[in-house]
Write a protein that holds these residues in place. Structure first.
Motif, short mmCIF file in Angstrom:
data_model
loop_
_atom_site.label_atom_id
_atom_site.label_comp_id
_atom_site.label_asym_id
_atom_site.label_seq_id
_atom_site.Cartn_x
_atom_site.Cartn_y
_atom_site.Cartn_z
N LEU A 78 72.01 57.79 62.98
CA LEU A 78 72.27 57.97 64.40
C LEU A 78 71.18 58.77 65.11
CD1 LEU A 78 76.12 58.56 64.40
CD2 LEU A 78 74.87 56.51 65.05
N SER A 79 70.40 59.55 64.39
CA SER A 79 69.32 60.29 65.03
C SER A 79 68.14 59.37 65.36
CB SER A 79 68.86 61.44 64.14
OG SER A 79 68.34 60.93 62.94
N ASN A 80 68.03 58.25 64.67
CA ASN A 80 66.96 57.27 64.90
C ASN A 80 67.54 55.87 64.68
OD1 ASN A 80 64.43 56.27 65.41
ND2 ASN A 80 63.64 56.67 63.36
N PRO A 81 68.39 55.40 65.62
CA PRO A 81 69.16 54.18 65.36
C PRO A 81 68.37 52.89 65.48
CG PRO A 81 69.68 55.00 67.53
CD PRO A 81 68.76 56.01 66.89
N PHE A 82 67.28 52.89 66.22
CA PHE A 82 66.58 51.64 66.46
C PHE A 82 65.52 51.40 65.40
CE2 PHE A 82 68.11 52.94 70.68
CZ PHE A 82 68.95 51.86 70.92
N GLU A 83 65.95 50.79 64.32
CA GLU A 83 65.09 50.46 63.18
C GLU A 83 65.01 48.94 63.06
OE1 GLU A 83 63.59 52.45 60.78
OE2 GLU A 83 64.13 54.25 61.91
N GLN A 84 63.86 48.47 62.62
CA GLN A 84 63.67 47.03 62.46
C GLN A 84 64.63 46.45 61.43
OE1 GLN A 84 61.67 45.08 64.37
NE2 GLN A 84 62.65 43.37 63.34
N THR A 85 64.90 47.19 60.35
CA THR A 85 65.80 46.68 59.32
C THR A 85 67.21 46.48 59.89
OG1 THR A 85 66.22 48.92 58.55
CG2 THR A 85 64.56 47.65 57.37
N ARG A 131 64.66 45.43 71.47
CA ARG A 131 64.07 46.08 72.66
C ARG A 131 64.06 47.60 72.47
NH1 ARG A 131 60.45 46.29 76.40
NH2 ARG A 131 61.18 47.16 78.35
N GLY A 132 65.11 48.16 71.89
CA GLY A 132 65.17 49.59 71.61
C GLY A 132 64.08 50.02 70.65
N ILE A 133 63.82 49.19 69.65
CA ILE A 133 62.76 49.48 68.69
C ILE A 133 61.42 49.53 69.41
CG2 ILE A 133 61.47 48.53 66.72
CD1 ILE A 133 64.20 47.38 65.76
N LEU A 134 61.18 48.57 70.28
CA LEU A 134 59.93 48.54 71.03
C LEU A 134 59.79 49.78 71.90
CD1 LEU A 134 57.41 46.90 71.85
CD2 LEU A 134 58.81 45.92 73.67
N LEU A 135 60.84 50.14 72.63
CA LEU A 135 60.81 51.32 73.49
C LEU A 135 60.63 52.59 72.67
CD1 LEU A 135 63.62 50.47 76.07
CD2 LEU A 135 61.15 50.50 76.47
N GLN A 136 61.32 52.67 71.54
CA GLN A 136 61.22 53.86 70.68
C GLN A 136 59.80 54.01 70.12
OE1 GLN A 136 64.56 54.51 68.03
NE2 GLN A 136 63.17 55.17 66.42
N SER A 137 59.21 52.91 69.71
CA SER A 137 57.85 52.98 69.18
C SER A 137 56.84 53.32 70.28
CB SER A 137 57.46 51.68 68.47
OG SER A 137 57.39 50.61 69.39
#
Length: 173
Positions: free
Chosen positions: A93-100, A161-167
């Motif tokens: 939950l601290s880093n939920p947007f993971e590619q996996t 999209r969240g992964i992209l924004l997070q990165s």
């Protein structure tokens, strides 16, 4: 801390459902094998609440098709819960947007879609069998799984999209 307990309980529930579906699928495969090679009377109790005797009398190939579709749906449901379990185990939950996680959600969406399509096929096939003077019907919940597939697909896209924004956010820091 409360979230950990909720996720722990959710993981336990998903484990129980997953194991139950695995047992159900194994029982269906075993019963099917018994009905073919050991005891033809197993046709009467192969699927709970349904005697497939009329189908095997109508045509052996129809019996094989119906049983294969029933086993397929059961196996795909078990796989769907396996993917859900993997998702819950990998979720941070601290880093939920993971590619996996996005990949797992996309697999779940595709699996739910396959369940829905297979359920539509078995429903239409059973309708056809009913029209061939058989009293047989399986409720399979095809619409629910197609809707579930659509929701999971949208969530998978949001995660991507969240992964992209997070990165991008990590690069600007």
């Amino acid at each position: 801390m409360k979230e950990k307990h909720v996720f722990g309980l959710l993981k336990l529930i998903v484990w129980v459902i997953f194991l139950g579906l695995c047992v159900k699928t194994g029982a269906l495969i075993t019963s099917f094998g018994v009905s073919l090679w050991v005891n033809p009377q197993a046709v009467y109790d192969l699927y709970p609440g349904i005697s497939l005797e009329s189908i095997i009398k109508f045509g052996f190939i129809h019996y094989l098709i119906i049983v294969w579709l029933i086993i397929s749906i059961s196996a795909m449901k078990a796989y769907l819960f396996f993917l859900l379990l993997k998702t819950l185990l990998k979720l941070d939950l601290s880093n939920p947007f993971e590619q996996t996680l996005a990949d797992l959600m996309q697999k779940m969406s595709l699996t739910a879609f396959h369940i829905g399509i297979t359920a539509v096929i078995i429903k239409e096939y059973s309708k056809w069998l009913v029209n061939q003077l058989l009293q047989f019907k399986i409720e399979s919940g095809e619409v629910e799984y197609l809707f579930f597939a659509a929701i999971l697909y949208v969530l998978a896209r949001i995660f991507k999209r969240g992964i992209l924004l997070q990165s991008e956010n990590e690069l600007t820091i």
